[in-house]
Scaffold this motif. Structure first.
Motif, PDB file in Angstrom:
ATOM      1  N   TRP A  34       0.865  -1.211   0.050  1.00 48.89           N
ATOM      2  CA  TRP A  34       0.243  -0.140  -0.240  1.00 48.89           C
ATOM      3  C   TRP A  34       0.918   1.138   0.060  1.00 48.89           C
ATOM      4  N   ARG A  36       0.644   5.701  -0.643  1.00 48.72           N
ATOM      5  CA  ARG A  36       0.059   6.887  -0.935  1.00 48.72           C
ATOM      6  C   ARG A  36       0.794   7.730  -1.657  1.00 48.72           C
ATOM      7  N   ILE A  46       3.396   2.538   2.774  1.00 51.79           N
ATOM      8  CA  ILE A  46       2.597   2.696   4.002  1.00 51.79           C
ATOM      9  C   ILE A  46       2.885   1.222   4.843  1.00 51.79           C
ATOM     10  N   TYR A  47       2.653   0.244   4.119  1.00 52.10           N
ATOM     11  CA  TYR A  47       2.597  -1.002   4.868  1.00 52.10           C
ATOM     12  C   TYR A  47       3.026  -2.166   3.425  1.00 52.10           C
ATOM     13  N   TYR A  64      -2.328   4.108  10.258  1.00 50.18           N
ATOM     14  CA  TYR A  64      -2.788   2.865   9.557  1.00 50.18           C
ATOM     15  C   TYR A  64      -2.320   1.695  10.137  1.00 50.18           C
ATOM     16  N   SER A  65      -3.295   0.523   9.759  1.00 49.71           N
ATOM     17  CA  SER A  65      -3.068  -0.815   9.854  1.00 49.71           C
ATOM     18  C   SER A  65      -3.421  -1.748   8.641  1.00 49.71           C
ATOM     19  N   LEU A  76      -6.206  -2.049   3.856  1.00 50.38           N
ATOM     20  CA  LEU A  76      -5.573  -0.914   4.714  1.00 50.38           C
ATOM     21  C   LEU A  76      -6.462  -0.323   5.437  1.00 50.38           C
ATOM     22  N   LEU A  78      -7.691   2.647   8.071  1.00 52.21           N
ATOM     23  CA  LEU A  78      -7.520   4.075   8.765  1.00 52.21           C
ATOM     24  C   LEU A  78      -8.210   3.747   9.968  1.00 52.21           C
ATOM     25  N   GLU A  79      -7.689   3.848  11.236  1.00 55.85           N
ATOM     26  CA  GLU A  79      -8.183   3.529  12.534  1.00 55.85           C
ATOM     27  C   GLU A  79      -9.070   4.566  12.997  1.00 55.85           C
ATOM     28  N   GLN A  85      -5.091  12.565   6.044  1.00 53.58           N
ATOM     29  CA  GLN A  85      -4.809  11.483   5.356  1.00 53.58           C
ATOM     30  C   GLN A  85      -5.882  11.306   4.088  1.00 53.58           C
ATOM     31  N   TYR A  89      -4.839   6.751  -2.760  1.00 51.29           N
ATOM     32  CA  TYR A  89      -4.051   5.456  -2.195  1.00 51.29           C
ATOM     33  C   TYR A  89      -3.975   4.189  -2.982  1.00 51.29           C
TER      34      TYR A  89
END
Lengths: 115, 116
Positions: A34, A36, A46-47, A64-65, A76, A78-79, A85, A89
């Motif tokens: 992922w 951005r 990101i991850y 992010y997680s 992906l 977004l908590e 943000q 993406y």
């Protein structure tokens, strides 16, 4: 042809909402990523994940997680969405063979706006 | 640490003229180098890559890139530009010392505009 599909092209969310971005690839790729994309900053990682249930932080993981329960799907999360943000993406995937020489295949992107 | 620089935000070229999009990199070892292109409202597409061997790499749509180790550069070139080449171009690098933590790092992008 390899297909990397992102579930939404455009998404509008409110500050504080939990946001899920979904990505599915159909070529049995081991690696998924992922990014951005922001003007003037290029793509920032990101991850990424190189196997089911495995994940590694990229350069900007804060806020992010991710989840990879199946090989073809990389989500992906977004908590608690914040206005910073708001971005495009991009999901990508690749084979793991040949020690990092494999090209990335990208989805069309999700333009997320957080209001 | 790996890094890649694209010194020009925008490059303007007349159709039919040669074009160059510049890229320089920094890695601890030897690099793998890539160029990707992004057309409007679409994801990135792979153009070409340098892994080893001939320093001149040929890719899609008539593009080529030259690896120059002494100048740590990997400039994208095309002998005769087309209006349809107008897009956003990204250079990317990965350290040849590969591990699961070894990532592809992208430059900030160069917008190529070809005028008729």
């Amino acid at each position: 042809d390899v297909k990397v599909t992102q579930s939404s092209r455009y998404l509008v969310k409110r500050t504080g909402e939990k946001v899920f971005l979904e990505c599915v690839q159909d070529m049995d790729h081991e690696n998924m990523f992922w990014y951005r994309q922001d003007p003037g900053l290029g793509l920032r990682l990101i991850y990424f994940s190189y196997d089911v249930k495995m994940k590694e932080k990229g350069d900007i993981p804060e806020g992010y997680s991710v989840s990879r329960e199946k090989k073809e799907r990389f989500s992906l999360i977004l908590e608690s969405a914040s206005t910073n943000q708001t971005s495009m993406y991009l999901c990508a995937s690749s084979f793991a063979r040949r020690q990092g020489t494999e090209k990335l295949f990208f989805g069309s992107g999700t333009q997320l706006s957080v209001l | 640490a790996q890094s890649v620089a694209q010194p020009e935000d925008q490059v303007n070229v007349a159709e039919g003229n040669p074009l160059t999009v510049k890229c320089t990199y920094s890695v601890s070892g030897n690099p793998y180098l890539f160029w990707y292109v992004q057309y409007p409202n679409r994801g990135l597409q792979f153009l070409l890559k340098y892994i080893t061997g001939d320093n001149l790499v040929k890719g899609s749509y008539g593009f080529e890139a030259e690896f120059n180790k002494s100048q740590t550069s990997f400039h994208l070139k095309k002998p005769s530009a087309l209006v349809s080449d107008s897009a956003l171009y990204f250079c990317a690098v990965r350290d040849r010392v590969y591990s699961s933590a070894s990532k592809i790092i992208f430059g900030s992008g160069t917008r190529l505009s070809i005028r008729p």
